[in-house]
Structure formats: structure tokens, C-alpha cells
Design a protein around this motif. Structure first.
Motif, short mmCIF file in Angstrom:
data_model
loop_
_atom_site.label_atom_id
_atom_site.label_comp_id
_atom_site.label_asym_id
_atom_site.label_seq_id
_atom_site.Cartn_x
_atom_site.Cartn_y
_atom_site.Cartn_z
N GLU A 1 -24.80 6.80 23.16
CA GLU A 1 -25.49 6.93 21.71
C GLU A 1 -26.95 7.04 21.70
O GLU A 1 -27.35 8.12 21.02
N GLU A 2 -27.57 6.48 22.49
CA GLU A 2 -28.99 6.64 22.44
C GLU A 2 -29.35 7.93 22.90
O GLU A 2 -30.37 8.67 22.68
N SER B 1 -31.15 -0.94 35.01
CA SER B 1 -30.02 -1.88 34.62
C SER B 1 -29.04 -2.48 35.63
O SER B 1 -28.65 -3.62 35.70
N GLN C 1 -32.64 4.31 32.40
CA GLN C 1 -32.14 3.10 32.06
C GLN C 1 -30.96 2.49 32.82
O GLN C 1 -30.85 1.44 33.20
N HIS D 1 -21.08 3.33 26.34
CA HIS D 1 -21.18 4.01 24.96
C HIS D 1 -22.71 4.01 24.25
O HIS D 1 -23.03 4.57 23.77
N ASP D 2 -23.27 2.90 24.71
CA ASP D 2 -24.58 2.57 24.12
C ASP D 2 -25.61 3.71 24.36
O ASP D 2 -26.38 4.17 23.78
N ARG E 1 -16.99 -6.90 31.88
CA ARG E 1 -16.77 -7.16 30.49
C ARG E 1 -17.59 -6.43 29.65
O ARG E 1 -17.25 -6.28 28.51
N ASP E 2 -18.72 -5.88 29.97
CA ASP E 2 -19.44 -5.27 29.15
C ASP E 2 -19.52 -3.64 29.49
O ASP E 2 -20.26 -2.83 28.94
N PHE F 1 -19.12 -1.04 26.72
CA PHE F 1 -20.28 -0.92 25.62
C PHE F 1 -21.51 -0.70 26.28
O PHE F 1 -22.18 0.33 25.38
N LEU F 2 -21.79 -0.66 27.64
CA LEU F 2 -22.97 -0.22 28.26
C LEU F 2 -23.05 1.36 28.05
O LEU F 2 -23.92 2.00 27.72
#
Lengths: 112, 883
Positions: free
Chosen positions: B32-33, B58, B54, B28-29, B21-22, B25-26
Motif C-alpha cells: 500500500e505504501e 524489518s 523497509q 499488504h501494508d 501471524r502478521d 498484514f506486513l
């Protein structure tokens, strides 16, 4: 009040980060906000796991944005505080305040 | 410009582990960082490290939330997770209740995966990790080459460097380096420090920013501005204790003051390790026409953006032609370009690849063994499978269970393998010969663990695939099997036999490789280097220009050193020379034979040039005809020379060269010298090298500011080094003496890379052989246990024990023989890749092949003796009673 209603330390930090970030709270900004303010290394996985838990408790809602209007543009998952989240945060702060009322905390702690 | 990207492997790992579900987003996040960090100027490496951190940090969170979706089944997430957890619990229980299967399987996999992980971690750091420079794929090394003279990859001369820098449009930077050492005074004792002299733009070229202070200004290569240095991080810590106020401080180098400009970052790595860096400055006379022939600079260049190496090559060819037309010393020479990574790593690519193939074989053998174990288990569990299928368990369900069980097995093996790698990486890097780039950085890091994880998952998948292919889910067939449990496993048995043959073949290939290297090593150690190493100590010495500028001072000092060290108790003789054999240094100068212009055939002749003190040949134990140098052979007396046997044989095949004359070029120009002696050939460039043309002149007639001292001792004396040091301090207290070492060590250091490779291949080959034999033992034992009844019947009918025994051994021998034949064919095809490291051994050496085949045969026979004995010991009555 059952035990499950209390907020953990990290949960409080995440909720406070949402409060600070207003409508710009997504994975990157939440993680960076906590890390830059507390100096603690935070794993992105931990942030998402915590947000999911808070969402289940009803303290947080999430919404997925439209993809960015560029080729391969991403969409982001934004989080915001709910009424219940705000209450929980307030309760947590109240509790601390009540425990410290009438005590010059800093001075007392330094004296130890 | 290609923008840095997050590490692909870490991204894959994240995609595999993140909850669905994430997941997007994970990913892409983090991307981005990652780009934010790059934009903040934190550097690609730091950003990549952050990303890995990271992802790895995670993973536990992902699993706490249920982990990735494992099956496509319906039902809500909770049911899926619960059923997965149930399956894992079930598999754990099954594995735990059968330790006789689980323990050997995990240990075998741990050995296979561990060996792979160890070698991968070395290859990862040395070969795969990009060089620690900005955009390292744009960096080149530039060489001069001359096809006519057969010269390739020669360094570049200073005037040619200046032309190259000023006349090209393909490079954004061109810089040169040369090695040097300084005498550093100002501490307790004077000491020798290593330095790299570099063009001021070198650090910009590499894209290195100083950790403290700044780099060289662009004008630092003008004489007068060049008294500045940049310190290596370790030297900064050692000499200044890491104090930032070192910037601007002065260092006393070779008696002159140098100002410290900056400190290199700790991670900085360069092929030539150095304590400090100083600007490379040329005096006008170093850029003269004659210096175009003095090729000694190592040149680096960075390609301009959007320029290809082919374009650069084309432009430099034109430039070389132009230079050749204008300058006699450039005629016939052209430029040669080579990517920096190739230049640094090409020597290590092949040996490491060889090792990776070898450990790959070990892993294959380990897997074959585990498949064997799994198959036995599957056969035992067949009734259970059949009953469950009949009761309605789906194919998918059984497959899933098998996948989970095998994956857990492989992961346990992988986890233990990582531990093996943790333990073995350090000793292996310590054993490894010196000079392998970045070997000190080798570690079991995130990338290596990811590799180990991927290998483990692949092994788990492969095990499941093979076992599934063997297992029949056909219910009807299954019911039949329940009734006649011991039929129908013929195809499984055939697969097991095929696996054993493959194991024997693979281990034979490894053993042949190890055998060839062993033989080559044995032959090399028997080579006579041409000099004596017993009880001989060597140490190098170099004289600072400031105090020993004049040749006469150098010559006098050397004479005094040799004399006074010779007086020490326990010292037999002492000598000095400019270039020790097998130490890696040589000087080559031109020569001609007086009155015999035809000998040179119109070409410039070259010979290796040495200046040596009178007792050199006696101290080194080199045989000599004619006379050695005398203490009276000094400047001003008749110039003399001693040549080696190779030279005498080439130019005076039928005559005695003694009394003939040679004109030898040296630092002071050409000098005509009389040949007074001929020495035996010395293997100067290594045990495997052919002797070259050599000339020796008296050190006192041509002194150089650096020498190697050679001390022959009459007895083992641990204190000798100290006494030599004390004696030198009496002559010149400010002179640093480098470490003394026994002459033997030069030879063993020369042999070290070969020995290291041989050791590793030998170790892997031994592991492979042991595993193959364990597999053989397992299969034969299994065959015997299955045939107990048949053997009983045969014995009851009159077969004797010997015959039964021979029958079993024969079966094993047939397997071994097939493996040996197939393995030999494979080895014949593969060993040619060893040719480069073999000395006087053919890659198809019949003796080695024969010996190894015999070894494998004997060991195979030994492996089946126990089961064969068990078969011969079958009691017919017992066996038949079971019926």
C-alpha cells in the motif's frame, strides 16, 4: 510498580499515534504518522513488533477487518488503545511533568 | 500501462522472514505504501529502494519475535522456538568442536559463493536492472539499412529523420542525437567540453525531469532558438559549484553565448557521456535532397501505448518504400528497429553470461568438495546416528538437525562470500575495459545480498539432500554397522569418486576455455599492426569554428604546429592526421578510378579516407613506395593521393599504380588526384581486422577542423607533454589540447576487453583446479586411511613399497582420466560459444586440449603423491596389531 510497566520512548510514540489516528490506526497509518511527525525512519517490522508487545501487556487491542469488497481485496489489522494503555500513557506524561514542574525547561536548556 | 510493482525478491524475502501471524498484514501494508509513494510521484526507483529498505530493516525485528515458523510440529510457539534455538546451539557446538571440518568447508563455500556474488552483482547492474528511463521497454533505436548493399544498422540522415517524425502513427516521440565537442572559454584556461546535440524532445522521450530548471522548449530546434544548453549534473558541480543560479547564466561555447536552461539529475545515465546537451537544429541546406545520403544521426523512438514493435516495423517498411520512390537517396533503404536495451547491452550479454557459467562451475566444484567433507563427517558420525536412532530419535529430528547444520555452514560461507564480493567488486570494475554501461554503479546492494542468501540456502538444502540420500536410518542395518563399523560404505565411496570425476571434468572445461583465450591473446599480441608504436605519443586537437573557419587558416596553423613541435629537444619527428589507427574513428568516402569505369563494376566504391601531414608515414614507421607528401603539396598545386597495398593489389594486380589517377570525394566534392605513393597495409580497425581500402591525401590540400598529433621521440622524457603544451600555448594560448598518451595504449586498450575476460576466466579456472585437486587429495587420503589394514596385510605377504605406491597413484589416475575424458567432451560442446572472441584459434584446438589434459593429469598425480607415500610407508606390524 515494576520496571516492566514503564513505557519505552518508541512505545509511547506508537501509543500516541493510536491516540491521534482514532479508528484508522493500522500498519501503514501508524508508521507514516510517526515518521512524518518525528522525521525518523521507521521500519514497518519495528511497528508491528512494538504493537505485539503492547498487546501482550494489555495496552492495545487489535481487530481484523473484513476484506475489502474488491477481487483480491485485503483485510487490515486495526489497533486501538485500551484503558490500561491510556493509563500507562498518562503515567508516562505525568512523570515527565512532575520532573519538569517549576522549571522553565526550554529556557534552562537553551542556557546550557 | 503496466503499473509498477514492489520488487518481487524483496517481497519473497519478507514473506520468508515475517512472523506468520502478521505476514499478510506486513506484505499488504508495504504494498500500500509503495503505491502511495508512486502516486506521490516519487518515481519507481525510489519506491523500490524504499521497499527494500523497509524489508531489510524489518528482518531483525521479525527474528526478535521468533522468526518464521520452521517446522510443522505441534506444541505452542514458545516450545518450537526454544527447540529451534536449542538445535542451532547444538549445531554451532558441533561445528565449533570440529574446526578441521568446519574451517575448510566454510572457506571453500565462501570462495564459491563470493565469486558468484561478485559476477552476479556486475550482471545485475549491467544486464538485469532496467534502464533508468521511464518505461524503458517501450524505447527503440531506429536505423537505416540496405539489404542490397549489405548495409545494416546505419545511422539516419537529417531529412529522413524529419520524414520519419512527421509520417508515423506508431511512435509517440522520435528524437535524434549526434556527438559534438565545444571549446569553453571564460575559466582560467580554455577547455574542451563534450556535448550531445539532441532533438528538443529527447528528454520527454526518455522520461527524464531536470533536477534544476527546465528542458529545451519545442522550438529550440529552429535556428536562432538553439543557443541554449542543459548541463550534466557533474558539469554543473564542476563549473558552477552546484549553484542553482546557474539557470539562466551564459556559457561561452565556441565563441558564442549559450543560455543554461536546466541541470540533469545526478542519476541520469546515457550511453554517450557528455558535459552538456544542446538542441540539434538543422539549417535549410542540411535538409536538402543531397543530405539524404548523409547518415549520421542516432535516432531514438518511444512506441505509442498499445503498439507492438511488429506494428511499428510494418508501418516503417511502408514509409521507407514511399520515401524510396520519391527520393533517389532513399531508394533501396529501409528502416530497422531495435529495442534500446538490446542495442546497448547485446555486446555484454554473452561475455557476462560466460562469466556467470564459469563462476557457476566454480560453485559446483566448491559444493562437491564440501559434500565430500560432509560425507566423511557423516561416516564418522554414523555410530552416533545409529545409537540415537535406536534410542528413538525420529527421522525428522535427524533431518532437521542435518538441515540446520548444513544451512548454518552455507550461511557462514555466504556471509564470508559477501565480504569477498565487497572486496572484489571494486577492483574488478576498475580492471574492466571502459564502455560497459553503468559499470560505475555496480555495488553489493540489497538485491545482490538477497541473491547471495538464496544461493547459500540452496547450497545448504543441496548438501542436506545429498547427505540424507546417503545416510541410512534403518535401525537393524544400523545395529549391524555398529558391530562391523567399516563395512557398507561402498555406495558412499562411489558417490565421492563420482564427485571427484565431476570436479576434474568441470575444471578441465574452465581451463580449456582459459587456455583457448590465452592462445588467442598471445597470437594477437604478435600481430604486426603495420605501424611503429615505440616512443610515439599522440594527442588530439580540434580547432574552434569561430577562429579557424577558413580552410587556409586551419592548414597554416597545422603547418606551424608540426614545424614548431619538431624543433623541441628530444622530438624526432611530428605529424598530423585526421584518423589514428585503432582509435575507433574512420571516415569513408566514395572514389572512382579515372579512365577505368569498368573497375567499379557499376557500383559506388568506398575507401577509408585520411588527410595526413608530410611526415606522417615516417613518424608512424609505415613503409612507403613512391614519394611521401611534400610541404609543397598545398592547395592550388597538383592534387595528389597515396593508397595502401590492399587497394593497389585489388585494382592494379599486375601493374604499378604510381602515376595513375583517382577521383576521390571529400568535404569539398570530388577531386581528381594523382597516385604518388603506395604504403604498406595498416590494421586500422584493430589487430584482428583485415586491412581495408585506404586513401591518404595531404592535410594541406584538404584540412579538417580536428586532427591527431603524432610525436615520435628519441628518448623517454616525462616532461615532454608539458613542453608540447607550452609550445602550443605560444602558437594559440586559447587552444585546449587533450591528454597526451603513448601510442602503445591504443593497442592495449583495444586488447583490454579480451584480456579482462581472459583474466577472470583464468582466475576462476585456477581456483577450480586447486579445489578439484584438494578434493582429490582428500578422497585419496581417505581411501588410504581406510585401507591401512589391507595394505598392511599385503605388505606382510610380500608386496613391495613401489607397488603399493603405484596402486594408489593408479587409482587417482583412473579418476582423473575419467574426469578428463568427460570434461573434454563437455568442453568440445561448450567452447563453440567462445568462437566470437577467438582469433585464429579453433574452439576445438587440439594443442590446447592436449596441453590442458596433460596439466590436469600432472596436477592430479601430484595431489595423490602424499597419500600414496603414506600408503607405501605403512608398517605391516603396526597395521596388523590394530586388529
Amino acid at each position: 510498580m515494576s520496571k516492566g510497566d514503564y513505557l519505552g520512548e518508541f512505545e509511547q510514540m506508537v501509543l500516541l499515534a493510536l491516540l491521534r489516528l482514532k479508528d484508522n490506526a493500522y500498519g501503514v497509518t501508524v508508521r507514516r504518522e510517526i515518521q512524518s511527525r518525528t522525521g525518523r525512519q521507521v521500519a514497518i517490522g519495528a511497528v508491528y513488533a512494538c504493537l505485539e508487545r503492547l498487546e501482550r501487556k494489555g495496552h492495545v487491542t487489535s481487530s481484523v477487518s473484513e476484506p475489502e469488497p474488491v477481487p483480491g481485496g485485503r483485510s487490515k489489522k486495526y489497533f486501538s488503545l485500551t484503558r490500561s494503555g491510556a493509563e500507562a500513557l498518562k503515567r508516562a506524561r505525568d512523570m515527565v511533568r512532575r520532573m519538569t514542574d517549576g522549571v522553565a525547561v526550554d529556557a534552562e536548556l537553551d542556557a546550557i | 500501462m503496466n503499473e509498477p510493482k514492489p520488487p518481487a525478491l524483496a517481497r519473497l524475502l519478507l514473506a520468508l522472514t515475517a512472523p506468520e501471524r502478521d505476514r499478510q498484514f506486513l506484505i499488504h501494508d508495504l504494498a500500500e505504501e509503495f503505491h502511495i509513494l508512486i502516486a506521490e510521484g516519487r518515481g519507481k526507483w525510489e519506491a523500490r529502494r524504499w521497499y527494500w529498505h523497509q524489508v531489510l530493516a524489518s528482518i531483525p525485528w521479525s527474528f526478535k519475535r521468533g522468526g518464521p515458523v520452521m517446522s510443522r510440529g505441534t506444541g505452542d510457539r514458545l516450545t518450537q522456538v526454544t527447540s529451534l534455538i536449542q538445535d542451532i546451539k547444538h549445531a554451532t557446538r558441533r561445528l565449533r568442536t570440529r574446526p578441521r571440518f568446519t574451517v575448510p568447508a566454510i572457506l571453500t563455500l565462501a570462495l564459491g559463493i563470493g565469486a558468484n556474488t561478485t559476477i552476479f552483482s556486475v550482471a545485475n547492474t549491467v544486464l538485469l536492472r532496467p534502464l533508468p528511463f521511464q518505461q524503458p521497454d517501450r524505447l527503440l533505436t531506429v536505423w537505416e539499412s540496405n539489404r542490397e548493399l549489405g548495409r545494416s544498422q546505419y545511422p539516419v540522415s537529417p531529412p529522413t529523420l524529419v520524414d520519419l517524425r512527421g509520417n508515423n502513427r506508431v511512435f509517440s516521440h522520435v528524437a535524434a542525437v549526434a556527438n559534438k565537442s565545444f571549446e569553453l572559454t571564460g575559466g582560467l584556461h580554455p577547455q574542451q567540453v563534450s556535448a550531445v546535440m539532441a532533438s528538443p524532445g529527447m528528454f520527454t522521450l526518455l522520461g527524464i525531469r531536470m533536477a534544476e530548471g527546465g528542458s529545451f522548449p519545442a522550438t529550440a530546434d529552429e535556428p536562432g532558438n538553439d543557443r541554449v544548453v542543459v548541463l550534466s549534473h557533474s558539469f554543473w558541480l564542476r563549473w558552477f559549484g552546484g549553484d542553482p543560479s546557474a539557470i539562466g547564466a551564459a556559457l561561452d561555447l565556441d565563441g558564442m553565448q549559450y543560455r543554461v536552461l536546466g541541470v540533469l539529475p545526478e542519476y541520469f545515465w546515457f550511453p554517450q557521456a557528455a558535459d552538456l546537451w544542446a538542441p540539434l537544429a538543422f539549417r535549410p541546406d542540411e535538409l536538402s535532397e543531397g543530405m539524404r545520403g548523409a547518415r549520421y544521426l542516432q535516432v531514438y523512438a518511444r512506441l505509442r501505448p498499445n503498439t507492438s514493435i511488429e506494428q511499428a516495423d510494418a508501418e516503417l517498411t511502408l514509409l521507407a518504400e514511399q520515401l524510396g520512390a520519391e527520393h533517389a537517396n532513399n531508394a533501396g533503404w529501409t528502416f530497422e528497429l531495435k529495442p534500446l536495451a538490446d542495442h546497448l547491452l547485446e555486446d555484454y550479454r554473452r561475455p557476462l553470461l560466460l562469466l556467470l557459467v564459469a563462476v557457476g562451475f566454480v560453485l559446483c566444484i566448491a559444493c562437491a568438495n564440501v559434500v565430500n567433507l560432509v560425507l566423511v563427517r557423516a561416516a564418522e558420525g554414523q555410530r552416533e546416528t545409529v545409537v540415537r536412532t535406536a534410542l528413538g530419535a525420529t527421522r525428522g529430528r535427524l533431518l532437521r538437525e542435518s538441515l540446520i547444520e548444513n544451512t548454518m555452514l552455507a550461511l557462514a560461507g555466504g556471509a564470508l562470500g559477501t565480504v569477498v564480493a565487497f572486496w572484489t567488486v571494486a577492483p574488478i570494475t576498475r580492471l574492466a575495459p571502459e564502455g560497459i554501461p553503468r559499470l560505475g554503479d555496480v555495488a553489493v546492494d540489497g538485491g545482490v545480498i538477497a541473491f547471495c542468501l538464496i544461493v547459500s540456502l540452496a547450497v545448504g538444502l543441496a548438501l542436506t539432500a545429498i547427505v540424507t540420500m546417503q545416510r541410512s536410518y534403518n535401525t537393524t542395518d544400523g545395529v549391524l554397522r555398529v558391530c562391523g563399523a567399516r563395512t557398507g560404505d561402498r555406495s558412499m565411496h562411489r558417490l565421492r569418486q563420482a564427485l571427484i570425476v565431476a570436479e576434474v571434468a568441470l575444471s578441465l572445461v574452465l581451463l580449456v576455455g582459459a587456455g583457448l583465450m590465452l592462445k588467442s591473446h598471445a597470437l594477437l599480441t604478435r600481430v604486426d599492426p603495420g605501424f611503429n608504436t615505440d616512443g610515439v605519443l599522440v594527442a588530439s586537437l580540434s580547432l574552434p569554428q569561430a577562429r579557424y573557419g577558413a580552410a587556409a587558416d586551419q592548414a597554416n596553423f597545422y603547418t606551424r604546429v608540426v614545424e614548431s613541435l619538431g624543433e623541441l629537444d628530444g622530438v624526432e619527428s611530428v605529424a598530423a592526421t585526421t584518423n589514428l589507427p585503432m582509435a575507433g574513428s574512420t571516415m569513408r568516402f566514395g572514389f572512382s578510378i579515372d579512365d577505368r569505369p569498368e573497375a567499379s563494376d557499376g557500383q559506388q566504391l568506398h575507401a577509408e579516407y585520411h588527410a595526413a601531414s608530410p611526415d606522417y608515414f615516417r613518424t608512424m614507421g609505415i613503409a612507403l613506395r613512391g614519394r611521401s607528401f611534400q610541404p609543397s603539396d598545398i592547395r592550388g598545386t597538383v592534387p595528389v593521393v597515396i593508397i595502401n597495398e590492399a587497394m593497389a593489389r585489388q585494382f592494379w594486380p599486375d601493374a604499378d599504380p604510381l602515376g595513375e589517377r583517382l577521383t576521390v570525394v571529400s568535404q569539398s566534392g570530388p577531386v581528381s588526384r594523382e597516385i604518388v605513393g603506395v604504403i604498406a597495409n595498416v590494421r586500422h580497425a584493430g589487430l584482428a581486422s583485415e586491412p581495408r581500402l585506404e586513401v591518404y591525401v595531404p592535410l594541406a590540400q584538404d584540412p579538417w577542423p580536428f586532427i591527431d598529433l603524432i610525436i615520435a621521440t628519441s628518448r623517454d622524457d616525462r616532461n615532454l607533454a608539458t613542453r608540447v603544451r607550452d609550445q602550443l600555448a605560444v602558437l594559440d594560448p586559447a587552444l585546449p589540447l587533450n591528454t597526451m598518451q603513448p601510442m602503445d595504449r591504443l593497442i592495449s586498450e583495444w586488447l583490454a576487453p579480451l584480456r579482462f575476460q581472459m583474466l577472470l576466466i583464468g582466475a576462476f579456472a585456477s581456483i577450480a583446479l586447486v579445489m578439484a585437486m584438494l578434493g582429490m587429495y582428500g578422497v585419496i587420503s581417505y581411501v588410504v586411511s581406510r585401507r591401512t589394514k589391507e595394505i598392511g596385510v599385503r605388505m606382510a605377504l610380500g608386496a613391495d613399497k613401489g607397488r603399493v605406491f603405484r596402486g594408489v597413484v593408479g587409482q587417482a589416475a583412473a579418476l582423473a582420466l575419467t574426469g578428463i575424458i568427460l570434461g573434454s567432451v563437455a568442453a568440445l560442446m561448450l567452447t563453440s560459444s567462445l568462437e566470437a572472441v577467438l582469433y585464429e584459434v579453433s574452439p576445438t584446438d587440439p594443442a590446447t586440449f592436449g596441453a590442458i589434459a596433460l596439466l590436469v593429469m600432472v596436477v592430479s598425480a601430484a595431489a595423490c603423491f602424499v597419500p600414496a607415500g603414506r600408503a607405501a610407508g605403512v608398517d605391516p606390524v603396526e597395521a596388523l596389531r590394530e586388529e
